[in-house]
Design a protein around this motif. Sequence first.
Motif, PDB file in Angstrom:
ATOM      1  N   ASN A 119      49.519  81.633  -1.769  1.00  0.00           N
ATOM      2  CA  ASN A 119      50.178  82.781  -1.148  1.00  0.00           C
ATOM      3  C   ASN A 119      49.592  84.065  -1.729  1.00  0.00           C
ATOM      4  OD1 ASN A 119      51.401  83.130  -3.642  1.00  0.00           O
ATOM      5  ND2 ASN A 119      53.286  82.132  -3.034  1.00  0.00           N
ATOM      6  N   ILE A 120      50.051  85.191  -1.261  1.00  0.00           N
ATOM      7  CA  ILE A 120      49.484  86.481  -1.669  1.00  0.00           C
ATOM      8  C   ILE A 120      49.683  86.726  -3.162  1.00  0.00           C
ATOM      9  CG2 ILE A 120      51.513  87.866  -1.100  1.00  0.00           C
ATOM     10  CD1 ILE A 120      47.891  88.894  -0.445  1.00  0.00           C
ATOM     11  N   LEU A 121      50.786  86.263  -3.726  1.00  0.00           N
ATOM     12  CA  LEU A 121      51.019  86.425  -5.158  1.00  0.00           C
ATOM     13  C   LEU A 121      50.011  85.606  -5.968  1.00  0.00           C
ATOM     14  CD1 LEU A 121      52.724  87.674  -7.392  1.00  0.00           C
ATOM     15  CD2 LEU A 121      54.246  85.703  -7.227  1.00  0.00           C
ATOM     16  N   ASP A 122      49.722  84.381  -5.514  1.00  0.00           N
ATOM     17  CA  ASP A 122      48.715  83.561  -6.189  1.00  0.00           C
ATOM     18  C   ASP A 122      47.344  84.231  -6.135  1.00  0.00           C
ATOM     19  OD1 ASP A 122      50.551  81.559  -6.787  1.00  0.00           O
ATOM     20  OD2 ASP A 122      50.106  80.428  -4.950  1.00  0.00           O
ATOM     21  N   ILE A 123      47.014  84.812  -4.992  1.00  0.00           N
ATOM     22  CA  ILE A 123      45.725  85.489  -4.842  1.00  0.00           C
ATOM     23  C   ILE A 123      45.674  86.705  -5.753  1.00  0.00           C
ATOM     24  CG2 ILE A 123      44.252  86.770  -3.237  1.00  0.00           C
ATOM     25  CD1 ILE A 123      45.236  84.851  -1.033  1.00  0.00           C
ATOM     26  N   PHE A 124      46.751  87.487  -5.790  1.00  0.00           N
ATOM     27  CA  PHE A 124      46.794  88.668  -6.657  1.00  0.00           C
ATOM     28  C   PHE A 124      46.642  88.276  -8.123  1.00  0.00           C
ATOM     29  CE2 PHE A 124      49.005  91.748  -9.305  1.00  0.00           C
ATOM     30  CZ  PHE A 124      48.316  92.892  -8.966  1.00  0.00           C
ATOM     31  N   LYS A 125      47.366  87.239  -8.553  1.00  0.00           N
ATOM     32  CA  LYS A 125      47.269  86.797  -9.941  1.00  0.00           C
ATOM     33  C   LYS A 125      45.864  86.302 -10.260  1.00  0.00           C
ATOM     34  CE  LYS A 125      50.726  83.901 -10.076  1.00  0.00           C
ATOM     35  NZ  LYS A 125      51.822  83.013 -10.491  1.00  0.00           N
ATOM     36  N   SER A 126      45.248  85.621  -9.325  1.00  0.00           N
ATOM     37  CA  SER A 126      43.898  85.115  -9.522  1.00  0.00           C
ATOM     38  C   SER A 126      42.889  86.249  -9.637  1.00  0.00           C
ATOM     39  CB  SER A 126      43.536  84.190  -8.365  1.00  0.00           C
ATOM     40  OG  SER A 126      42.295  83.597  -8.572  1.00  0.00           O
ATOM     41  N   VAL A 127      43.020  87.248  -8.767  1.00  0.00           N
ATOM     42  CA  VAL A 127      42.117  88.403  -8.812  1.00  0.00           C
ATOM     43  C   VAL A 127      42.323  89.180 -10.106  1.00  0.00           C
ATOM     44  CG1 VAL A 127      41.629  90.643  -7.750  1.00  0.00           C
ATOM     45  CG2 VAL A 127      41.822  88.614  -6.321  1.00  0.00           C
ATOM     46  N   ALA A 128      43.574  89.415 -10.494  1.00  0.00           N
ATOM     47  CA  ALA A 128      43.855  90.161 -11.728  1.00  0.00           C
ATOM     48  C   ALA A 128      43.298  89.416 -12.942  1.00  0.00           C
ATOM     49  CB  ALA A 128      45.353  90.384 -11.877  1.00  0.00           C
ATOM     50  N   ALA A 129      43.476  88.115 -12.983  1.00  0.00           N
ATOM     51  CA  ALA A 129      42.970  87.330 -14.113  1.00  0.00           C
ATOM     52  C   ALA A 129      41.450  87.369 -14.163  1.00  0.00           C
ATOM     53  CB  ALA A 129      43.458  85.889 -14.008  1.00  0.00           C
ATOM     54  N   SER A 130      40.813  87.305 -13.010  1.00  0.00           N
ATOM     55  CA  SER A 130      39.347  87.328 -13.011  1.00  0.00           C
ATOM     56  C   SER A 130      38.806  88.708 -13.353  1.00  0.00           C
ATOM     57  CB  SER A 130      38.807  86.851 -11.663  1.00  0.00           C
ATOM     58  OG  SER A 130      39.198  87.713 -10.627  1.00  0.00           O
TER      59      SER A 130
END
Length: 66
Positions: free
Chosen positions: A10-21
């Motif tokens: 979901n969008i939260l998973d994508i946001f967390k993934s982008v922030a972590a990277s």
Amino acid sequence: MHINSSKKPNILDIFKSVAASVFGVQSAKNRERDFQQQSIVPYIVVGVIFVMLLIFGLVGLVSIIV
């Protein structure tokens, strides 16, 4: 190890993934999950928005301090 690639993040998973990277702390499990997705477009859109917000936030912070 089997990763469930049928579940779309979901969008939260994508946001967390982008922030972590962006900050260099992405886990190997999440990176592998991200690379198994069909489309890279959500990651690019969220990445561009994240970087723009980061830049504007830093500019705002510096202007407040100065």
